[in-house]
Design a protein around this motif. Structure first.
Motif, short mmCIF file in Angstrom:
data_model
loop_
_atom_site.label_atom_id
_atom_site.label_comp_id
_atom_site.label_asym_id
_atom_site.label_seq_id
_atom_site.Cartn_x
_atom_site.Cartn_y
_atom_site.Cartn_z
N THR A 140 5.44 -4.25 5.33
CA THR A 140 4.80 -3.22 5.89
C THR A 140 5.29 -1.91 5.89
N LEU A 141 6.76 -1.98 6.06
CA LEU A 141 7.36 -0.74 6.00
C LEU A 141 7.23 -0.20 4.40
N THR A 142 7.45 -0.99 3.41
CA THR A 142 7.32 -0.51 2.27
C THR A 142 5.83 -0.10 1.92
N ALA A 143 4.77 -0.43 2.37
CA ALA A 143 3.60 0.03 2.07
C ALA A 143 3.26 1.26 2.96
N LEU A 144 3.73 1.53 4.17
CA LEU A 144 3.76 2.73 4.95
C LEU A 144 4.43 3.88 4.23
N ASN A 145 5.29 3.61 3.32
CA ASN A 145 6.02 4.76 2.49
C ASN A 145 5.16 5.11 1.21
N GLU A 146 4.02 4.42 1.01
CA GLU A 146 3.21 4.75 -0.06
C GLU A 146 2.30 5.90 0.13
N GLN A 147 1.84 6.82 -0.77
CA GLN A 147 0.63 7.43 -0.39
C GLN A 147 -0.55 6.86 0.14
N ALA A 148 -1.24 7.58 1.24
CA ALA A 148 -2.48 7.03 1.67
C ALA A 148 -3.49 7.35 0.74
N PRO A 149 -4.68 6.25 0.36
CA PRO A 149 -5.80 6.52 -0.16
C PRO A 149 -6.64 7.48 0.69
#
Length: 400
Positions: A140-149
């Protein structure tokens, strides 16, 4: 890509205000961009993108730069670290003296072994997330650091999703259709300058957030209350689902947010919405037992939308989470009284913490205020699993 001192200086100024003066990243970036009208679209995009990039990985970059920044020149170094790791070649400027990729790579390997550094998060928040989500926390943490679509919601009061897609294509904006009314933008461009936006054909709204209004099962002709309306993204969605028929009350404690909602509603062609600022408890008490449907998109930690608001993780503290949870419980207990027997209520948050979500609903149902209520539906959305913002939606019905 070539960049210039003025761009980096603007980023450094924004970062200093965000981390030392407590300003919100989105507002600070907007202020910086408005401060110099000479900046073109590429300059503005560069400043916004890389300010958010440093905010997102602030702890890691501060570690690699040698410590917490104090002066504006220190923030220049954070920007330099970020740009190097993004593949840029740093100019031979004195502010970047001593920064080189070889040294960074050596330090980066050790830093990435520690999750709090790798994902750039406060220790206490990492511990809380681990406690609440277990094995789901790390991805979840890793995904939350990605740019949002970038996701849009077609406004069915004016156009179908395919009609919105066609209208945007005329302005060179390519989208792909998702489920229901959602469209995903495949290339970032300024959507607010399009004719489709001016005509009110769509709203910017993440796919996860778009699940809240349909979950309420509102019908044309009903009395529906959006009790924590804010600027009204979900109010506008409800109006479309209700086909502008019936009464849609939008409540919020912040009158200025409802002013923004009125402006958006005019553009969207919404005619059944009545904004009401909550100036006292009398406002909600007068509505006791009146509503067919009530939506509670309650204040929350915002941990599900860190991709959009990465500075939130540096502004949260354990006591803030405690206060938010207490406020949620109070709102759920008091505002649920507005639902009449046979009616339904949706409780939603943009958090990933069960403490704010499933556990909050369970505590309500076990309380005196929850007597007569039945849980009909509950769904958590996680960015790494579902691809969009972290979100929670639940629906309850009141016995007739």
């Amino acid at each position: 890509m070539k960049f210039y001192p003025a761009q980096v200086d603007a980023i450094a100024e924004a970062l200093q205000n965000i981390f030392q003066n407590g300003t919100y990243a989105d507002r600070e970036i907007a202020r910086i961009l408005k401060a110099d009208k000479r900046r073109g679209s590429k300059d503005r995009a560069f400043i916004a993108e890389h300010t958010y990039g440093v905010v997102r990985y602030y702890r890691l970059y501060a570690h690699l730069a040698g410590g917490e920044p104090r002066e504006k020149s220190d923030y220049w170094r954070l920007v330099g670290v970020h740009l190097l790791l993004q593949g840029h070649v740093l100019p031979n400027w004195r502010e970047f003296a001593g920064l080189n990729m070889a040294d960074l790579q050596e330090d980066l390997g050790a830093a990435r072994a520690e999750r709090v550094l790798r994902e750039s998060i406060p220790d206490w928040l990492d511990e809380l997330g681990e406690q609440q989500l277990g094995a789901d926390w790390a991805p979840t943490l890793t995904a939350l650091n990605e740019q949002a679509p970038v996701v849009l919601r077609a406004n069915r009061l004016k156009a179908s999703p395919t009609e919105v897609q066609t209208a945007l294509a005329a302005d060179g904006i390519v989208t792909e259709l998702l489920d229901a009314d959602a469209l995903r933008v495949t290339e970032r461009k300024n959507l607010f300058r399009t004719q489709a936006f001016r005509d009110g054909l769509f709203e910017l709204q993440d796919f996860s957030s778009q699940q809240a209004a349909p979950a309420l099962e509102a019908e044309p002709g009903q009395l529906v209350i959006d009790a924590c309306a804010g600027a009204g993204g979900k109010t506008l969605h409800l109006a479309a689902l209700m086909e502008n028929k019936g009464r849609l009350l939008s409540l919020d404690i912040h009158g200025w947010k409802l002013d923004e909602l009125k402006r958006r509603a005019r553009r969207a062609g919404v005619t059944n919405m009545e904004p009401r600022p909550i100036t006292s408890t009398k406002i909600t008490k007068r509505l006791t037992g009146k509503a067919d449907r009530v939506l509670l998109d309650v204040p929350c930690s915002g941990l599900g939308v860190l991709r959009r608001n990465p500075d939130a993780k540096w502004k949260l503290y354990p006591d803030v989470i405690d206060r938010v949870v207490a406020e949620q419980a109070d709102i759920l207990s008091r505002y649920s009284r507005m639902v009449k027997p046979g009616g339904k209520l949706v409780y939603a948050t943009c958090s990933v913490l069960p403490r704010e979500n499933e556990q909050q609903v369970a505590q309500f149902l076990a309380s005196d205020a929850g007597r007569g209520w039945t849980l009909e539906y509950s769904q958590s959305y996680l960015p790494q699993r579902d691809g969009y913002d972290g979100f929670f939606v639940s629906r309850m019905s009141l016995t007739e």
